[in-house]
Every structure is written in structure tokens, then in C-alpha cells.
Design a protein around this motif. Structure first.
Motif, short mmCIF file in Angstrom:
data_model
loop_
_atom_site.label_atom_id
_atom_site.label_comp_id
_atom_site.label_asym_id
_atom_site.label_seq_id
_atom_site.Cartn_x
_atom_site.Cartn_y
_atom_site.Cartn_z
N THR A 68 54.55 79.23 77.18
CA THR A 68 55.93 79.32 76.71
C THR A 68 56.69 80.33 77.56
N LYS A 69 57.96 79.96 77.88
CA LYS A 69 58.84 80.84 78.64
C LYS A 69 60.09 81.09 77.80
N ASP A 70 60.43 82.39 77.60
CA ASP A 70 61.57 82.71 76.73
C ASP A 70 62.91 82.41 77.39
N ILE A 71 63.05 82.69 78.66
CA ILE A 71 64.33 82.54 79.37
C ILE A 71 64.08 81.84 80.70
N ILE A 72 64.96 80.91 81.01
CA ILE A 72 64.99 80.32 82.36
C ILE A 72 66.21 80.93 83.06
N GLY A 73 65.95 81.82 84.00
CA GLY A 73 67.03 82.53 84.67
C GLY A 73 67.80 81.64 85.63
N ILE A 74 68.90 82.20 86.15
CA ILE A 74 69.77 81.48 87.09
C ILE A 74 68.97 81.13 88.34
N GLY A 75 68.89 79.86 88.68
CA GLY A 75 68.15 79.40 89.85
C GLY A 75 66.69 79.15 89.61
N ASP A 76 66.16 79.46 88.40
CA ASP A 76 64.74 79.26 88.12
C ASP A 76 64.45 77.79 87.75
N THR A 77 63.21 77.38 87.95
CA THR A 77 62.73 76.04 87.60
C THR A 77 61.49 76.18 86.73
N TYR A 78 61.40 75.36 85.70
CA TYR A 78 60.26 75.44 84.79
C TYR A 78 59.89 74.05 84.31
N LEU A 79 58.58 73.81 84.12
CA LEU A 79 58.10 72.52 83.63
C LEU A 79 58.03 72.56 82.11
N ILE A 80 58.71 71.65 81.45
CA ILE A 80 58.76 71.62 79.99
C ILE A 80 58.19 70.30 79.48
N SER A 81 57.73 70.33 78.23
CA SER A 81 57.17 69.13 77.60
C SER A 81 58.15 68.61 76.56
N ALA A 82 58.42 67.29 76.60
CA ALA A 82 59.32 66.66 75.64
C ALA A 82 58.59 66.41 74.34
N PRO A 83 59.30 66.11 73.25
CA PRO A 83 58.65 65.76 71.98
C PRO A 83 57.71 64.56 72.17
N ALA A 84 56.64 64.52 71.38
CA ALA A 84 55.58 63.53 71.60
C ALA A 84 55.74 62.31 70.71
N PHE A 85 55.26 61.14 71.22
CA PHE A 85 55.14 59.90 70.46
C PHE A 85 53.71 59.77 69.94
N THR A 86 53.55 59.08 68.84
CA THR A 86 52.21 58.84 68.27
C THR A 86 51.61 57.55 68.80
N TYR A 87 52.15 57.01 69.88
CA TYR A 87 51.63 55.81 70.54
C TYR A 87 51.90 55.96 72.02
N ASN A 88 51.29 55.08 72.80
CA ASN A 88 51.42 55.15 74.25
C ASN A 88 52.68 54.37 74.68
N PRO A 89 53.73 55.05 75.18
CA PRO A 89 54.96 54.35 75.58
C PRO A 89 54.97 53.91 77.04
N THR A 90 53.81 53.81 77.64
CA THR A 90 53.76 53.43 79.07
C THR A 90 54.44 52.08 79.29
N GLY A 91 55.30 52.01 80.30
CA GLY A 91 56.02 50.78 80.63
C GLY A 91 57.30 50.58 79.83
N HIS A 92 57.59 51.47 78.88
CA HIS A 92 58.80 51.34 78.08
C HIS A 92 59.98 52.05 78.77
N ASN A 93 61.16 51.65 78.37
CA ASN A 93 62.38 52.30 78.86
C ASN A 93 62.66 53.51 77.96
N ILE A 94 62.53 54.71 78.53
CA ILE A 94 62.67 55.94 77.77
C ILE A 94 63.96 56.65 78.17
N HIS A 95 64.74 57.05 77.17
CA HIS A 95 66.02 57.74 77.39
C HIS A 95 65.90 59.16 76.86
#
Length: 292
Positions: A261-288
Motif C-alpha cells: 500500500t502507498k499512501d500518496i502518489i506524488g507529482i510525477g510518480d507512477t504506481y501499480l494499483i489493483s482494481a476491484p475483483a470479480f468472482t469469475y474469470n472475465p478473460t475475453g470480456h469488454n471491461i470498462h
């Protein structure tokens, strides 16, 4: 014997008596005189002995009325006045009045400047969730002249990289941009830029652990203020399933291994975040994905 036969015998007897009583002439008799005498005697006999026959001759007077033949002359027409139609030109508007003014919104907070380019001063910003009216465009169709949604100048130019436009935008007039600040001899007064958030998000991969699946997204802070919270909404267009996560700080889940976990993303910083999870495999689906 008929009445006509008696008249005829009487005329013959008178003729014979006249010849017998005539004295012999010394000269040759004039046949013309004899004929005249006989004719007179016959007429006298007819006059004395013949019954008077009165005739009322019928005279038929035929009158003819001359027929007059008229050849009618063709009628003479007086030419009517020639009317020359008057053509009224109606000026063409940039877009018809029946259509609404085009609207613009952005998926990333975008600076609004007093000209179409980064060399111009920033006079406002168009934030996520705001909608502004569009009144013009530049020749490259990558900057749009909008009503400034904030305070300051009433109109400004916004970059179209993260913009969504609705309406007849290609009917908008092309505006000539003002001179750039470097092209004028008198420098424009500098304005302190208003801090505004901006970022760039990019999908990386699909991760999974314990039969749940989520998207991994890189988030780069391209604005002028640090980030402290995030709201992520993910929609599966195939199943219409929506998952949402609103949190302070930024979390990355590395499969089933570890969570950081990262508390702050500063100006110009890049961080990898995880989106909310599905309870099934959405592979091949159109995700927005929507990130705020």
C-alpha cells in the motif's frame, strides 16, 4: 263540239270573208300588210267572240340575301408585365439552430488555456464530471474553444486528448488562435497556475488468487498536486457486473503472494494499483474502468 273548236271555225270563216271582199290590187301585194291585217282580224275575232279569260299571273320574286363571310382576325394580346424574382440569401450559420450547442467532457482533468497550445497561459481547468459548451475549434481539430467552467476568462482552449464531444462539432467555426506569448513584444502577465489533478492510467494485466480476478493498472500523476485517495469503478460489458472500490491510499495485490500500500502518489510518480475483483474469470470480456 267543244267551245274551243267553235272559236276556231269562226276565225277561219272570218278570214275567208275578208279575202273575198277585198278589191284586187294593181301592185304586188305587201305580204307584211296582209299578215298584219290577218293578225288584226284574228285579234278582233278573238276579242268579240272569245270569252274573256282573266289571268292573275303569279310573279315569284326571289330575293336572295347576300351572305357575308367574315374572317375573324386573331385576337391581339397585350403582353403582361414581366416579374423578375428576387433571390433572398439567408446567411448560413456554423450549425443550425435546431441542433444543440456541442458539449465536451473529459476523462482526465485538463487545463484550459487562452490559446490552443501549451505555450499559452492556463486560465482554468475542465475537471471530470464537468460539461462545457463548445463554440469553436482550431485547424487541427485537437483544441476546442469552450466556455470556461471556472472563474476568470469567459472562454478558453482545452486539449482534446482526453475529451468526449457530443453534437455537430465539425460544423463549428475554425478560430484563428491569438499570438503566442513569445511572438509579442510585450510579455503577457504571468498567472499563478491553479493546482489541478491529472493522471495517466494504463492497463497492464489480469491477476488472480483464490478464484477471484482483478485488473492491474499503472497510474501516473501528471498533475500539479499529489494524490491521496482513489475511486475505481469496473464494469463488465458482457455480464453487466459492476465492482467499485473507494479508498484512501493505493493498494497493489501481487497474486496470492503479498499486498503493498502507498499512501500518496506524488507529482510525477507512477504506481501499480489493483482494481476491484470479480468472482469469475472475465478473460475475453469488454471491461470498462473509471478512475477518479
Amino acid at each position: 263540239m267543244s267551245h274551243t273548236d267553235r272559236i276556231y271555225l269562226l276565225v277561219v270563216a272570218l278570214l275567208i270573208a275578208s279575202i273575198a271582199c277585198a278589191a284586187p290590187a294593181i301592185s304586188t301585194p305587201d305580204t307584211g300588210s296582209i299578215s298584219t291585217t290577218i293578225a288584226q282580224t284574228v285579234v278582233a275575232g278573238l276579242t268579240q267572240n272569245a270569252p274573256l279569260l282573266l289571268f292573275s299571273p303569279t310573279v315569284e320574286i326571289i330575293t336572295s340575301t347576300p351572305s357575308l363571310t367574315f374572317t375573324p382576325e386573331p385576337p391581339t394580346f397585350t403582353p403582361t408585365e414581366t416579374i423578375t424574382p428576387t433571390l433572398t440569401l439567408i446567411p448560413t450559420l456554423p450549425f443550425t439552430a435546431t441542433l444543440e450547442i456541442p458539449l465536451i467532457s473529459v476523462s482526465v482533468p485538463t487545463n484550459c488555456r487562452n490559446g490552443p497550445g501549451k505555450v499559452y497561459n492556463m486560465v482554468g481547468a475542465l475537471l471530470i464530471g464537468q460539461v462545457a459548451e463548445v463554440y469553436g475549434r482550431n485547424e487541427s481539430n485537437n483544441y476546442w474553444y469552450i466556455r470556461n467552467p471556472g472563474a476568470g476568462d469567459p472562454f478558453c482552449w482545452v486539449w482534446g486528448e482526453y475529451a468526449t464531444l457530443i453534437g455537430p462539432v465539425m460544423l463549428l467555426p475554425v478560430f484563428t488562435p491569438p499570438p503566442t506569448p513569445t511572438a509579442t513584444s510585450t510579455p503577457l502577465p504571468t498567472k499563478t497556475p491553479t493546482p489541478s489533478p491529472a493522471f495517466k492510467a494504463e492497463y497492464v494485466s489480469l491477476d488472480t488468487c483464490n478464484n477471484v480476478w482483478w485488473a492491474e493498472i499503472t497510474l501516473k500523476n501528471t498533475g500539479s498536486i499529489p494524490f491521496k485517495s482513489i475511486n475505481i469503478s469496473v464494469t463488465d460489458k458482457v455480464t453487466d457486473m459492476v465492482v467499485v472500490n473507494l479508498a484512501d491510499g493505493f493498494t497493489n495485490i501481487d497474486g496470492c503472494l503479498k499486498t503493498t500500500t502507498k499512501d500518496i502518489i506524488g507529482i510525477g510518480d507512477t504506481y501499480l494499483i489493483s482494481a476491484p475483483a470479480f468472482t469469475y474469470n472475465p478473460t475475453g470480456h469488454n471491461i470498462h474502468v473509471e478512475i477518479t
